[in-house]
Design a protein around this motif. Structure first.
Motif, PDB file in Angstrom:
ATOM      1  N   HIS A  14       0.832  -1.201   0.000  1.00 30.29           N
ATOM      2  CA  HIS A  14       0.000   0.000   0.000  1.00 30.29           C
ATOM      3  C   HIS A  14       0.868   1.252   0.000  1.00 30.29           C
ATOM      4  N   ALA A  15       0.315   2.346  -0.494  1.00 29.62           N
ATOM      5  CA  ALA A  15       1.018   3.630  -0.512  1.00 29.62           C
ATOM      6  C   ALA A  15       1.064   4.222   0.899  1.00 29.62           C
ATOM      7  N   LYS A  16       1.812   5.300   1.047  1.00 33.50           N
ATOM      8  CA  LYS A  16       2.029   5.954   2.344  1.00 33.50           C
ATOM      9  C   LYS A  16       0.698   6.310   3.005  1.00 33.50           C
ATOM     10  N   ALA A  17       0.540   5.858   4.248  1.00 31.11           N
ATOM     11  CA  ALA A  17      -0.699   6.095   4.997  1.00 31.11           C
ATOM     12  C   ALA A  17      -0.505   7.194   6.030  1.00 31.11           C
ATOM     13  N   ASP A  18      -1.605   7.795   6.401  1.00 24.15           N
ATOM     14  CA  ASP A  18      -1.626   8.800   7.452  1.00 24.15           C
ATOM     15  C   ASP A  18      -1.715   8.086   8.803  1.00 24.15           C
ATOM     16  N   TRP A  19      -1.493   8.813   9.888  1.00 21.69           N
ATOM     17  CA  TRP A  19      -1.532   8.247  11.233  1.00 21.69           C
ATOM     18  C   TRP A  19      -2.564   8.952  12.114  1.00 21.69           C
ATOM     19  N   PRO A  20      -3.825   9.016  11.694  1.00 20.32           N
ATOM     20  CA  PRO A  20      -4.823   9.643  12.566  1.00 20.32           C
ATOM     21  C   PRO A  20      -5.133   8.722  13.748  1.00 20.32           C
ATOM     22  N   THR A  21      -5.838   9.249  14.718  1.00 25.04           N
ATOM     23  CA  THR A  21      -6.264   8.384  15.814  1.00 25.04           C
ATOM     24  C   THR A  21      -7.330   7.433  15.287  1.00 25.04           C
ATOM     25  N   GLY A  22      -7.424   6.308  15.888  1.00 27.16           N
ATOM     26  CA  GLY A  22      -8.400   5.315  15.448  1.00 27.16           C
ATOM     27  C   GLY A  22      -7.715   4.005  15.112  1.00 27.16           C
ATOM     28  N   PRO A  38      -1.058   6.239  -7.888  1.00 24.63           N
ATOM     29  CA  PRO A  38      -1.233   6.268  -9.345  1.00 24.63           C
ATOM     30  C   PRO A  38       0.087   6.042 -10.087  1.00 24.63           C
ATOM     31  N   ALA A  39       1.194   6.499  -9.523  1.00 23.95           N
ATOM     32  CA  ALA A  39       2.502   6.278 -10.152  1.00 23.95           C
ATOM     33  C   ALA A  39       2.798   4.783 -10.248  1.00 23.95           C
ATOM     34  N   ALA A  40       2.432   4.023  -9.225  1.00 27.21           N
ATOM     35  CA  ALA A  40       2.617   2.569  -9.270  1.00 27.21           C
ATOM     36  C   ALA A  40       1.769   1.961 -10.385  1.00 27.21           C
ATOM     37  N   GLY A  41       0.536   2.411 -10.503  1.00 27.33           N
ATOM     38  CA  GLY A  41      -0.324   1.922 -11.578  1.00 27.33           C
ATOM     39  C   GLY A  41       0.240   2.248 -12.956  1.00 27.33           C
ATOM     40  N   ARG A  42       0.747   3.463 -13.120  1.00 24.20           N
ATOM     41  CA  ARG A  42       1.346   3.854 -14.414  1.00 24.20           C
ATOM     42  C   ARG A  42       2.567   2.995 -14.725  1.00 24.20           C
ATOM     43  N   TRP A  66      -5.222   0.656  -4.232  1.00 25.07           N
ATOM     44  CA  TRP A  66      -5.629  -0.120  -5.400  1.00 25.07           C
ATOM     45  C   TRP A  66      -6.552   0.701  -6.308  1.00 25.07           C
ATOM     46  N   LYS A  67      -7.475   1.433  -5.732  1.00 25.93           N
ATOM     47  CA  LYS A  67      -8.383   2.249  -6.546  1.00 25.93           C
ATOM     48  C   LYS A  67      -7.588   3.246  -7.391  1.00 25.93           C
ATOM     49  N   LEU A  68      -6.621   3.923  -6.790  1.00 29.19           N
ATOM     50  CA  LEU A  68      -5.826   4.917  -7.513  1.00 29.19           C
ATOM     51  C   LEU A  68      -4.891   4.264  -8.530  1.00 29.19           C
ATOM     52  N   ALA A  69      -4.278   3.146  -8.181  1.00 28.15           N
ATOM     53  CA  ALA A  69      -3.379   2.450  -9.105  1.00 28.15           C
ATOM     54  C   ALA A  69      -4.160   1.845 -10.269  1.00 28.15           C
ATOM     55  N   ALA A  70      -5.281   1.202  -9.969  1.00 27.91           N
ATOM     56  CA  ALA A  70      -6.080   0.532 -11.009  1.00 27.91           C
ATOM     57  C   ALA A  70      -6.617   1.520 -12.031  1.00 27.91           C
ATOM     58  N   HIS A  71      -6.878   2.744 -11.603  1.00 28.97           N
ATOM     59  CA  HIS A  71      -7.388   3.776 -12.514  1.00 28.97           C
ATOM     60  C   HIS A  71      -6.401   4.047 -13.654  1.00 28.97           C
ATOM     61  N   GLU A  72      -5.131   3.767 -13.440  1.00 29.35           N
ATOM     62  CA  GLU A  72      -4.091   4.023 -14.440  1.00 29.35           C
ATOM     63  C   GLU A  72      -3.918   2.872 -15.428  1.00 29.35           C
ATOM     64  N   GLU A  74      -4.779  -0.046 -18.255  1.00 31.41           N
ATOM     65  CA  GLU A  74      -5.586  -0.121 -19.467  1.00 31.41           C
ATOM     66  C   GLU A  74      -6.863  -0.917 -19.225  1.00 31.41           C
ATOM     67  N   GLN A  75      -6.734  -2.001 -18.482  1.00 32.94           N
ATOM     68  CA  GLN A  75      -7.898  -2.828 -18.150  1.00 32.94           C
ATOM     69  C   GLN A  75      -7.794  -3.254 -16.691  1.00 32.94           C
ATOM     70  N   ARG A  76      -8.830  -2.990 -15.930  1.00 28.54           N
ATOM     71  CA  ARG A  76      -8.841  -3.351 -14.510  1.00 28.54           C
ATOM     72  C   ARG A  76      -9.202  -4.830 -14.381  1.00 28.54           C
ATOM     73  N   PRO A  77      -8.408  -5.584 -13.628  1.00 28.07           N
ATOM     74  CA  PRO A  77      -8.726  -6.999 -13.446  1.00 28.07           C
ATOM     75  C   PRO A  77      -9.873  -7.180 -12.458  1.00 28.07           C
ATOM     76  N   LYS A  78     -10.403  -8.380 -12.410  1.00 24.52           N
ATOM     77  CA  LYS A  78     -11.353  -8.722 -11.364  1.00 24.52           C
ATOM     78  C   LYS A  78     -10.661  -8.477 -10.033  1.00 24.52           C
ATOM     79  N   THR A  79     -11.368  -7.863  -9.094  1.00 23.40           N
ATOM     80  CA  THR A  79     -10.797  -7.537  -7.794  1.00 23.40           C
ATOM     81  C   THR A  79     -11.600  -8.214  -6.691  1.00 23.40           C
ATOM     82  N   VAL A  80     -10.892  -8.834  -5.774  1.00 20.17           N
ATOM     83  CA  VAL A  80     -11.496  -9.454  -4.596  1.00 20.17           C
ATOM     84  C   VAL A  80     -10.857  -8.803  -3.373  1.00 20.17           C
ATOM     85  N   TYR A  81     -11.690  -8.271  -2.496  1.00 26.28           N
ATOM     86  CA  TYR A  81     -11.200  -7.676  -1.255  1.00 26.28           C
ATOM     87  C   TYR A  81     -11.137  -8.791  -0.218  1.00 26.28           C
TER      88      TYR A  81
END
Length: 173
Positions: A14-22, A38-42, A66-72, A74-81
């Motif tokens: 995963h890309a760099k995450a924030d550290w909020p409380t929770g 998105p750079a990883a997707g490109r 994944w949402k940001l990378a997949a947007h880059e 040509e074809q998004r594969p089937k995705t399973v969370y």
């Protein structure tokens, strides 16, 4: 497709995450992560990596990556969370790969460290050029990915079966 057909596994941290409380599971991407994903997707697109199936951790930061990378792509594969990707051990990650349907030629896992780095290192029985050294030297930073190839069935994936053919990181390579 035969069982001996070449197969590809892409391991994306995963890309760099924030550290909020929770809860850790709910951490969103930081500004840098929203830029790097998105750079990883490109880069996947530029490298000509076509994906058949993506397994993505259910954590907020992996889903956003994944949402940001997949947007880059040509074809998004089937995705399973897949909940089992969150905080998975090496054995659990290999078990997930072993469950992949045989018709899948190219699998992407979007997950966390130390799992992604550990899996890449464990599967890589060999590596092209200095790829393994670069991966180890950078410690598999956020938004990095490793590409491994192997021949055989997904059920046969175990430590040492793959060839590390590529490693990319957005800020260190």
């Amino acid at each position: 497709m035969t069982v001996d057909s070449p197969r590809t596994i892409v391991l994306l941290r995963h890309a760099k995450a924030d550290w909020p409380t929770g809860p850790d599971h709910e951490r969103p991407l930081a500004d840098r992560g929203r830029h790097d994903a998105p750079a990883a997707g490109r880069r996947l697109l530029d490298d000509g990596i076509a994906l058949d199936l993506a397994l993505c951790s259910t954590a907020t930061r992996t889903r956003e990556t994944w949402k940001l990378a997949a947007h880059e792509l040509e074809q998004r594969p089937k995705t399973v969370y897949e909940e089992r990707l969150y905080d998975a051990s090496l054995g659990q990650l290999i078990a997930l790969v072993n469950e992949t349907p045989e018709e899948v030629r190219s699998l992407l896992l979007v997950g966390h460290n130390p799992g992604m780095h550990g899996l890449a290192d464990a599967l890589a029985g060999s590596a092209e050029g200095d790829t393994r050294n670069r991966m180890s030297r950078t410690a598999f930073p956020t938004a990095a990915f490793a590409v491994l190839t192997f021949a055989g069935s997904w059920k046969s994936v175990e430590p040492g079966v793959g060839r590390l053919v590529s490693f990319w990181a957005p800020h260190k390579a």
